[in-house]
Design a protein around this motif. Structure first.
Motif, short mmCIF file in Angstrom:
data_model
loop_
_atom_site.label_atom_id
_atom_site.label_comp_id
_atom_site.label_asym_id
_atom_site.label_seq_id
_atom_site.Cartn_x
_atom_site.Cartn_y
_atom_site.Cartn_z
N ILE B 251 34.30 2.16 -16.99
CA ILE B 251 34.28 1.87 -15.55
C ILE B 251 34.31 3.16 -14.74
CG2 ILE B 251 35.72 0.87 -13.72
CD1 ILE B 251 33.96 -1.09 -15.35
N VAL B 252 35.02 4.16 -15.24
CA VAL B 252 35.01 5.46 -14.57
C VAL B 252 33.58 5.98 -14.49
CG1 VAL B 252 35.70 7.89 -14.81
CG2 VAL B 252 37.38 6.08 -15.13
N ASP B 253 32.82 5.80 -15.57
CA ASP B 253 31.42 6.22 -15.55
C ASP B 253 30.62 5.42 -14.52
OD1 ASP B 253 32.03 7.98 -17.54
OD2 ASP B 253 31.30 6.72 -19.16
N VAL B 254 30.87 4.11 -14.46
CA VAL B 254 30.16 3.27 -13.48
C VAL B 254 30.46 3.74 -12.06
CG1 VAL B 254 30.01 0.95 -12.46
CG2 VAL B 254 30.04 1.22 -14.95
N ILE B 255 31.74 4.00 -11.78
CA ILE B 255 32.13 4.43 -10.43
C ILE B 255 31.45 5.75 -10.08
CG2 ILE B 255 34.09 5.30 -9.07
CD1 ILE B 255 35.84 3.24 -10.55
N LYS B 256 31.42 6.69 -11.03
CA LYS B 256 30.78 7.97 -10.75
C LYS B 256 29.28 7.81 -10.55
CE LYS B 256 32.93 11.68 -12.91
NZ LYS B 256 33.26 12.38 -14.16
N GLU B 257 28.66 7.00 -11.36
CA GLU B 257 27.21 6.79 -11.23
C GLU B 257 26.87 6.15 -9.88
OE1 GLU B 257 25.88 4.60 -14.65
OE2 GLU B 257 26.46 6.27 -15.95
N GLU B 258 27.67 5.15 -9.48
CA GLU B 258 27.45 4.49 -8.19
C GLU B 258 27.58 5.50 -7.04
OE1 GLU B 258 26.99 1.12 -6.82
OE2 GLU B 258 25.99 1.19 -8.75
N ALA B 259 28.64 6.31 -7.12
CA ALA B 259 28.88 7.29 -6.07
C ALA B 259 27.74 8.31 -6.03
CB ALA B 259 30.22 7.99 -6.27
N ASP B 260 27.32 8.77 -7.21
CA ASP B 260 26.22 9.73 -7.28
C ASP B 260 24.95 9.13 -6.71
OD1 ASP B 260 27.81 11.60 -8.38
OD2 ASP B 260 26.90 11.61 -10.37
N LYS B 261 24.69 7.87 -7.03
CA LYS B 261 23.46 7.22 -6.58
C LYS B 261 23.46 7.11 -5.05
CE LYS B 261 22.80 3.09 -6.02
NZ LYS B 261 23.17 1.69 -6.13
N ASP B 262 24.57 6.64 -4.48
CA ASP B 262 24.65 6.51 -3.02
C ASP B 262 24.50 7.86 -2.34
OD1 ASP B 262 24.96 3.84 -3.32
OD2 ASP B 262 27.02 3.74 -2.60
N TYR B 263 25.12 8.87 -2.94
CA TYR B 263 25.05 10.21 -2.38
C TYR B 263 23.62 10.71 -2.39
CZ TYR B 263 26.46 15.05 -1.52
OH TYR B 263 26.63 16.30 -0.99
N GLN B 264 22.94 10.51 -3.52
CA GLN B 264 21.56 10.98 -3.63
C GLN B 264 20.65 10.22 -2.67
OE1 GLN B 264 20.16 11.31 -7.68
NE2 GLN B 264 21.42 13.11 -7.96
N LEU B 265 20.85 8.90 -2.55
CA LEU B 265 20.02 8.13 -1.62
C LEU B 265 20.22 8.63 -0.19
CD1 LEU B 265 20.17 4.45 -2.91
CD2 LEU B 265 18.18 5.94 -2.80
N ALA B 266 21.47 8.93 0.15
CA ALA B 266 21.75 9.41 1.51
C ALA B 266 21.07 10.76 1.76
CB ALA B 266 23.26 9.54 1.73
N ALA B 267 20.84 11.50 0.67
CA ALA B 267 20.21 12.81 0.82
C ALA B 267 18.70 12.72 0.63
CB ALA B 267 20.81 13.79 -0.18
N GLY B 268 18.18 11.53 0.37
CA GLY B 268 16.74 11.40 0.17
C GLY B 268 16.29 11.81 -1.21
N ILE B 269 17.05 11.37 -2.21
CA ILE B 269 16.68 11.63 -3.61
C ILE B 269 16.74 10.28 -4.29
CG2 ILE B 269 17.27 12.90 -5.71
CD1 ILE B 269 18.76 14.89 -3.87
#
Lengths: 450, 450
Positions: B251-269
């Motif tokens: 679940i720690v991996d899921v949380i990190k992946e979700e956060a990374d994904k949202d961060y990247q989308l916000a940055a246009g990646i």
């Protein structure tokens, strides 16, 4: 399991029951509701209603509810409780959660509250924890853990462990210490289940155990625990003595807070705020970045003012300034985001020089594709190849510089020990707007031979 | 504990040792290094060096190393191993990790690899897991768990548990099932430590246990586990049978992946990329958003083109278009980020209408402050109060509309079941650039009475 959903109807019902003082109905309604969900409900009540509920429910449940509440709601409720009532709540909590609550209490009542705690060992542990910096492993750890001495025999050990386990919600590992309390190793629960009770501790313990220093930063502890898939890690002081234990649930919170913080910084929100915070709190978090953007925009206006003459002859150039500024901003944010994320995940290897060269190449590739599209569009729209070419060549230059700034600034800040996340978002878009527009006009002037 | 740091020197030394085939030196050098750190080393080696190391080290360590490697590195190594060698690695792994690796194997060798696994129970469990969608609780869970039947006595129970615990790295909870394997409740490890061995299961088990359905989304499982501070959660199928268990490390991996994904989308990646990925991968993730920005910029240019006449008389208005576009973008990103984060954390309560009114008020407050600053600046700079006023009033309108779009779009997407994170970053800045510039010119025209 159906996740609990707080509905307007449920909230209205609870408010009504509180108004009618229907204690029995409230108790039976909330009995089966998890404390984290009750906290969600209480966050939506006013201070008096919230206090009423907290006083009504059992302290073993309300103590957990208190730890889950929004800080301002908790503060309001605790202000309505006596020192004795607060002490009763603290009695039910693990030392780390209790210490977090004590740290929020007004200084003048701390001593009184602590003195009302009946379990003096517990009180002592809470006071011990208060001296650690909130932003360190010491500030995260709890005193609850199971430890055995290496010179004990298994019988003593099991007896002691049973007593200790009563106070520990989750056992995880059994730590082994020497007679000076220095951490030597661990006994696994699995070993406990599968080993004969006749064995001696010094023969069975695993002499290798990961630990963190009490001064370690929470983000580092989070990295270590998630990298090595640890569910609990012992904390040692400067001379190696076992002083506490950090569990994964606290680390999950650290990981989420870090991610939220970086996300907010990238969006130009400088404090920890939530959608439900007051307009005033939200303004304080957002306005400074907007003012930065305003200064940037004013600087861009002044720069453009310097090119007014050119502008009267080549009006078309000015039509593309928002495009140039937007592309400079977008490329800058992309570059900085990937660096900030790489730094957070320890993914960045190699020198700054290599990284910058790679980003330049990437920007060149993207820039040429985008410039080709823009060239076609402008040429068709305005029918003037030279102007279209000038704009497109400028775009490539702007994208390369934007990629450079977006890559360099966070790497530079990180080397200086400054959180690189502040360099994403408005900071990068604003500086890239200014540089982008300046480069655009200079190159366009050159290409057009003005 | 000093965190492991991969240095260029260490990497060079290892490459040299591999070239010299100094097996003993390599083994002693890597013996004390954690598998997650060895994986970091191997990620930096070429395919042949990596395979050499994997073949050299013990399979109980290499299996764990394999799970931690970058996907392309792992693929390269597995391509160099025989089906039997792969099966030996799978044998050492928990079923969830083994199934993840099998899912990555080329279809034609899967059957052969599975048939080489000696432990047939293990092989069967892996095959069972393969049929679950990667993006579901079933795709996350492992088959390893400790379960007892409610009709067993404690003696049978302890005997069975010891056997089961041999296969389970971390026990966490002992699940209680009925004779149809339906989940009934749990026995806590603490109860096991503190209860007399004479007790009967049906008398001591806790009849309440949180569980998730096998089809639940990983993000939902993560929310439940972190909200309720769970370290493991049982997974049940459509008729309530216990089919697996999810542990917090996944679940720690899921949380990190979700956060990374949202961060990247916000940055246009738009894809999951890392700083060390190839220029081609990075371009594919970034270019689409830049092209979107290019279209937006072209649209803004066309809109501005429509005001060319006004522009010749009031040149100063044009100098402020980058400022207006930047402010519209910044406000839009702030508003959308706080909504996206609120949705991700389940913090958003109340109706869309209330939320929009709040954001309008916030935008009005920020807008008035910023407009006052801009009015002063422009008045002093250009000495023309009416123009300065026109620009400032436009700014307020632009900020309000930008806040509206930034709030409305993610809420709307979420209601439609679309990930609101795609509405942050370039999407919002581009659409706000266009609307902002249009509103700016229209209002300026109105105020100036052109």
């Amino acid at each position: 399991m159906t996740p609990f959903k707080l509905t307007d109807e449920l909230l209205a019902e609870i408010k009504q029951l509180i108004e009618n003082q229907s204690d029995a109905s409230l108790q039976s309604l909330l009995e089966e509701v998890h404390f984290a969900d009750v906290a969600e409900i209480i966050n939506e009540l006013n201070k008096e209603e919230a206090t009423y509920l907290i006083k009504l429910l059992d302290s073993d449940k309300t103590s957990d509810i208190l730890t889950e509440l929004d800080e301002d709601v908790r503060e309001g409720i605790l202000g309505n409780l006596s020192s004795k009532e607060i002490a009763e709540e603290l009695e039910e909590l693990d030392t780390d959660d209790a210490a977090d609550i004590v740290a929020e209490l007004p200084q003048e009542i701390v001593q009184e509250v602590i003195s009302e705690i009946e379990d003096r060992e517990h009180a002592k542990d809470i006071v011990d924890l208060l001296r650690y910096d909130e932003n360190s492993a010491g500030g995260l750890m709890a005193k609850e853990l199971v430890k055995v001495r290496e010179d004990w025999d298994v019988l003593t050990c099991v007896k002691e462990m049973r007593a200790q386990a009563e106070n520990v919600t989750r056992v995880h590992s059994i730590y082994v210490v020497d007679n000076e309390d220095k951490l030597k190793g661990r006994l696994s629960l699995k070993d406990l289940l599968t080993t004969s009770t006749k064995t001696h501790i010094s023969e069975v313990y695993i002499p290798k155990v990961d630990s963190v220093n009490v001064n370690e930063k929470p983000e580092e502890v989070a990295k270590i625990m998630s990298k090595y898939d640890l569910e609990a890690i012992p904390v040692i002081d400067e001379i190696g003595r076992l002083v506490g234990r950090i569990t994964i649930d606290d680390i999950v919170d650290v990981i989420k807070e870090e991610a939220d913080k970086d996300y907010q910084l990238a969006a130009g929100i400088s404090q920890d705020v939530e959608a439900d915070d007051s307009i005033w709190d939200l303004t304080r978090a957002r306005l400074p970045w907007l003012i930065l953007g305003l200064f940037g925009g004013a600087a861009a206006a002044v720069i453009m003012g310097g090119f007014e003459e050119m502008f009267r002859r080549y009006t078309v150039l000015f039509l593309f300034t928002p495009l140039i500024a937007a592309m400079a901003g977008n490329v800058g944010v992309q570059s900085s985001a990937i660096i900030v994320q790489g730094l957070a995940n320890d993914d960045i290897k190699g020198s700054i020089g290599d990284r910058l060269i790679k980003e330049m190449l990437l920007a060149l590739l993207n820039g040429v594709i985008l410039a080709a599209l823009l060239l076609l569009f402008t040429w068709i729209w305005k029918g003037d190849f030279l102007t279209a070419l000038a704009i497109s060549i400028s775009l490539i230059a702007v994208i390369i510089v934007a990629g450079f700034i977006g890559t360099f600034v966070p790497l530079f800040l990180d080397k200086r020990g400054i959180d690189p996340a502040i360099a994403t978002g408005p900071f990068i878009t604003t500086s890239n707007d200014i540089f982008g527009i300046l480069i655009y006009f200079l190159i366009a002037k050159l290409v057009l031979g003005i």
